[in-house]
Scaffold this motif. Sequence first.
Motif, short mmCIF file in Angstrom:
data_model
loop_
_atom_site.label_atom_id
_atom_site.label_comp_id
_atom_site.label_asym_id
_atom_site.label_seq_id
_atom_site.Cartn_x
_atom_site.Cartn_y
_atom_site.Cartn_z
N ASP A 80 91.03 45.09 23.61
CA ASP A 80 91.14 46.33 24.20
C ASP A 80 89.80 46.12 25.26
O ASP A 80 90.02 46.22 26.33
N GLU A 81 89.07 46.34 24.30
CA GLU A 81 87.97 46.27 25.01
C GLU A 81 87.20 45.14 26.22
O GLU A 81 86.48 44.88 27.48
N SER A 82 87.74 44.02 25.02
CA SER A 82 87.38 42.30 26.40
C SER A 82 88.06 42.44 27.54
O SER A 82 87.75 41.13 28.62
N GLU A 83 89.19 42.60 27.29
CA GLU A 83 90.25 42.32 28.74
C GLU A 83 90.98 42.93 29.24
O GLU A 83 91.05 43.43 30.71
N PHE A 84 91.75 44.44 28.46
CA PHE A 84 92.57 44.87 28.75
C PHE A 84 91.95 46.31 29.49
O PHE A 84 92.97 46.95 30.64
N ARG A 85 91.33 46.57 29.05
CA ARG A 85 89.78 47.67 30.10
C ARG A 85 89.71 47.49 30.84
O ARG A 85 89.40 47.26 32.21
N PRO A 86 88.96 45.97 31.24
CA PRO A 86 88.55 45.26 32.50
C PRO A 86 89.65 44.94 33.89
O PRO A 86 89.10 44.87 34.43
N ALA A 87 90.89 44.75 32.70
CA ALA A 87 92.37 44.37 34.10
C ALA A 87 92.35 45.31 34.64
O ALA A 87 92.42 45.25 35.90
N LEU A 88 92.20 46.84 33.80
CA LEU A 88 92.95 48.25 34.35
C LEU A 88 92.15 48.58 35.10
O LEU A 88 92.40 48.76 36.20
N ALA A 89 91.27 48.47 35.20
CA ALA A 89 89.76 49.00 35.99
C ALA A 89 89.42 48.08 37.00
O ALA A 89 89.30 48.62 38.39
N ALA A 90 90.09 46.84 37.47
CA ALA A 90 90.20 46.24 38.31
C ALA A 90 91.33 46.77 38.92
O ALA A 90 91.21 46.73 40.67
#
Length: 308
Positions: A179-189
């Motif tokens: 969640d913190e390493s991939e999915f939330r950064p992807a969401l922000a992008a």
Amino acid sequence: MNAPAFYPIGTPGRAWGAQEVAQWRARQVRHRSYADDVLSAIEGLRERFDVVEYGRLDYAPDAYPLFAIKSRNWDPNLPVALVTGGVHGYETSGVHGALLFLDRHAGDYAGRVNLLVAPCISPWAYERIHRWNVDAIDPNRSFRENSPAQESAALLRLVAPVRAQVLAHIDLHETTDSDESEFRPALAARDGKPFEPGEIPDGFYLVGDTDNPQPEFQQAVIAAVEQVTHIAPPDAQGEIIGSPVVAHGVINYPVKQLGLCAGITDARYTTTTEVYPDSPRATPAQCNAAQAAAVCAALDFALAARAG
């Protein structure tokens, strides 16, 4: 954990368009098989339950039939219990916990409640161990009229005929390090927003409904799961994933407002489970067992309250 400085798709500060979504989709790799892991297990349940195909995802070149498992002797005079898993395909124990409940525990509720279980709502994402669907849409923010997510729309159609009869709905999820390493950064992008690092809780917790919190119900589920795995403590701010802890292992969200799966009925008793599979203190078997224990505890409480 260090926050990534950037996400490899898109331009910082600008939301994705079709080109960026296509770039993101091209990066997704199949890691496991929905047919082998899920459909084969559902086949093994056909002798004891009714299995219905409630939709089909045509994501060329792939196609995924969507199945729900129902109590064989459906009684219109009984309430309905809805169990959902795999809204986020990467949340493995949600899928396998629902299947474990069906195999090992569902028979205990025969003649007491009508069960409707959708164990893997997002099979494309299950195979790719991802949160989103093929269009980079989060199904668990899409449970609303004219949903942009086919997975969410299909479940809404399945539930519509029994929506008013649902007594309890247990939606099975995980919170993971990714969640913190991939999915939330992807969401922000994807949304053209800055990524703000958070903290992943170590342990199981529940998300209740801000508008219908049912604290005694939530605590009954926590007490049962605590016999299987550990409960997440609050962080230094008294929060879990940015929300105030309202009771041991419980936070609340406005589930209908956010378009979450837990808000698709008007059930009196609803909860979203959150297992932490990356904990050194939990095995995959424990995670699956915790999900099944949560379902059993939720049904036991709801049925006892209804009888009382």
